[in-house]
Design an enzyme around this catalytic site. Structure first.
Site, PDB file in Angstrom:
ATOM      1  N   GLY A   1       0.787  -1.239   0.000  1.00  0.00           N
ATOM      2  CA  GLY A   1       0.000   0.000   0.000  1.00  0.00           C
ATOM      3  C   GLY A   1       0.812   1.279   0.000  1.00  0.00           C
ATOM      4  O   GLY A   1       0.294   2.346   0.339  1.00  0.00           O
ATOM      5  N   SER A   2       2.078   1.218  -0.432  1.00  0.00           N
ATOM      6  CA  SER A   2       2.878   2.453  -0.379  1.00  0.00           C
ATOM      7  C   SER A   2       2.386   3.465  -1.419  1.00  0.00           C
ATOM      8  O   SER A   2       2.446   4.678  -1.175  1.00  0.00           O
ATOM      9  CB  SER A   2       4.367   2.159  -0.549  1.00  0.00           C
ATOM     10  N   ASN A   3       1.889   3.019  -2.554  1.00  0.00           N
ATOM     11  CA  ASN A   3       1.338   3.974  -3.527  1.00  0.00           C
ATOM     12  C   ASN A   3       0.064   4.625  -2.986  1.00  0.00           C
ATOM     13  O   ASN A   3      -0.142   5.833  -3.154  1.00  0.00           O
ATOM     14  CB  ASN A   3       1.078   3.300  -4.878  1.00  0.00           C
TER      15      ASN A   3
ATOM     16  N   MET B   1      -3.229  -7.072  -7.438  1.00  0.00           N
ATOM     17  CA  MET B   1      -2.561  -8.140  -8.164  1.00  0.00           C
ATOM     18  C   MET B   1      -3.525  -9.156  -8.764  1.00  0.00           C
ATOM     19  O   MET B   1      -3.196 -10.329  -8.877  1.00  0.00           O
ATOM     20  CB  MET B   1      -1.547  -8.828  -7.238  1.00  0.00           C
ATOM     21  N   ARG B   2      -4.709  -8.687  -9.175  1.00  0.00           N
ATOM     22  CA  ARG B   2      -5.646  -9.574  -9.869  1.00  0.00           C
ATOM     23  C   ARG B   2      -6.026  -8.948 -11.198  1.00  0.00           C
ATOM     24  O   ARG B   2      -6.054  -7.730 -11.325  1.00  0.00           O
ATOM     25  CB  ARG B   2      -6.927  -9.741  -9.051  1.00  0.00           C
TER      26      ARG B   2
ATOM     27  N   ASN C   1      -4.221   2.562 -13.242  1.00  0.00           N
ATOM     28  CA  ASN C   1      -3.304   1.593 -12.649  1.00  0.00           C
ATOM     29  C   ASN C   1      -1.897   2.165 -12.699  1.00  0.00           C
ATOM     30  O   ASN C   1      -1.580   2.996 -13.556  1.00  0.00           O
ATOM     31  CB  ASN C   1      -3.345   0.286 -13.448  1.00  0.00           C
TER      32      ASN C   1
ATOM     33  N   HIS D   1       2.051   0.745 -13.012  1.00  0.00           N
ATOM     34  CA  HIS D   1       2.796  -0.474 -13.336  1.00  0.00           C
ATOM     35  C   HIS D   1       4.292  -0.143 -13.305  1.00  0.00           C
ATOM     36  O   HIS D   1       4.708   0.883 -13.852  1.00  0.00           O
ATOM     37  CB  HIS D   1       2.387  -0.999 -14.718  1.00  0.00           C
TER      38      HIS D   1
HETATM   39  C1  GAR Z   1       4.080  -1.323  -7.098  1.00  0.00           C
HETATM   40  O1  GAR Z   1       5.423  -1.429  -7.508  1.00  0.00           O
HETATM   41  C2  GAR Z   1       3.163  -1.325  -8.303  1.00  0.00           C
HETATM   42  O2  GAR Z   1       3.683  -0.644  -9.408  1.00  0.00           O
HETATM   43  C3  GAR Z   1       3.056  -2.796  -8.575  1.00  0.00           C
HETATM   44  O3  GAR Z   1       2.961  -3.391  -7.312  1.00  0.00           O
HETATM   45  C4  GAR Z   1       3.650  -2.586  -6.367  1.00  0.00           C
HETATM   46  C5  GAR Z   1       2.699  -2.280  -5.224  1.00  0.00           C
HETATM   47  O4  GAR Z   1       3.364  -1.615  -4.194  1.00  0.00           O
HETATM   48  N1  GAR Z   1       1.927  -3.092  -9.367  1.00  0.00           N
HETATM   49  C6  GAR Z   1       1.898  -4.028 -10.300  1.00  0.00           C
HETATM   50  O5  GAR Z   1       2.830  -4.743 -10.556  1.00  0.00           O
HETATM   51  C7  GAR Z   1       0.568  -4.158 -11.026  1.00  0.00           C
HETATM   52  N2  GAR Z   1       0.680  -5.076 -12.111  1.00  0.00           N
HETATM   53  P1  GAR Z   1       2.568  -0.862  -3.076  1.00  0.00           P
HETATM   54  O6  GAR Z   1       1.524  -1.859  -2.549  1.00  0.00           O
HETATM   55  O7  GAR Z   1       3.568  -0.518  -2.037  1.00  0.00           O
HETATM   56  O8  GAR Z   1       1.912   0.339  -3.698  1.00  0.00           O
END
Ligand code: GAR
Length: 200
Positions: free
Chosen positions: A12-14, A89-90, A106, A108
């Site tokens: 959940g850092s984003n 991640m789904r 999203n 990526h």
């Molecule tokens: C992030 O690096 C995001 O870009 C990636 O998962 C991580 C989630 O980090 N997303 C994907 O790969 C989507 N296909 P977070 O939970 O700390 O935000």
């Protein structure tokens, strides 16, 4: 105020970077709900701690269409204007994507269209690219494919590992996700073919 539904699966850092920008008054939006398909997601605990609406919606045992119908219902219940995938991640069903036309974003961790799918930073590192990065994009019915709102490039340094590279990409993710939202919420925009055109 633009109402965001954050959907995540993990750390959940984003999400937290977006929440911080909202709190600091840099992003005109509010977080209506944070939903995770994984009950143990750190991001969900962080949302609760902040006093946000946080909803665990376990996906185990449900087929994709049924799960996505529940996800859509939960987002509608909270009257969200935009669906913000933040480490979700789904794969989403076509029905879900059609339910929120041009309102699902999203992030990526690669410069799309390179390295879609899982572990994009590792894929890029293993491939030996010299420039990696991240992409904020609209979600369409193909995986990691929709129109691009913003990208940031990250140089691969000698001595990098996949992990050090991923950490620098993540810093850029935290910056450009909020920036992309700010642009879409404060300026006129349209999608022409697959180009996102921003006005003044
Ligand atoms: C992030 O690096 C995001 O870009 C990636 O998962 C991580 C989630 O980090 N997303 C994907 O790969 C989507 N296909 P977070 O939970 O700390 O935000």
């Amino acid at each position: 105020m633009t109402r965001l539904g954050i959907v995540l699966s993990g750390r959940g850092s984003n999400f937290l970077a977006i929440a911080a920008q909202i709190e600091q008054g840099n992003l005109p939006a509010e977080i209506a709900v944070v939903i995770s398909n994984r009950p143990d997601a750190e991001g969900l605990a962080a949302a609760r701690k902040r006093g946000l609406q946080a909803l665990s919606l376990p996906s185990k045992g449900l087929d994709r269409e049924e799960y996505d119908r529940r996800l859509e219902a939960a987002l509608r219940e909270h009257q969200v204007d935009w669906v913000i995938l933040a480490g979700y991640m789904r794969i989403l069903s076509a029905g879900f994507i059609r339910a929120f036309p041009q309102r699902i974003l999203n992030i990526h961790p690669s410069l799309l269209p390179a390295f879609p799918g899982l572990d994009a930073q590792h894929q890029a590192f293993a491939y030996g690219v010299k420039i990696a990065g991240c992409t904020v994009h609209f979600v369409d019915e193909q995986l990691d494919h929709g129109p691009i709102v913003l990208q940031a490039a990250v140089a691969v340094e000698d001595g990098d590992t996949a992990e050090t590279l991923a950490a620098r990409i993540l810093q850029q993710e935290h910056r450009i996700y909020s920036e992309a939202l700010r642009r879409l919420f404060t300026r006129p925009w349209r999608i022409v073919d697959r180009r996102v055109e921003l006005g003044e």
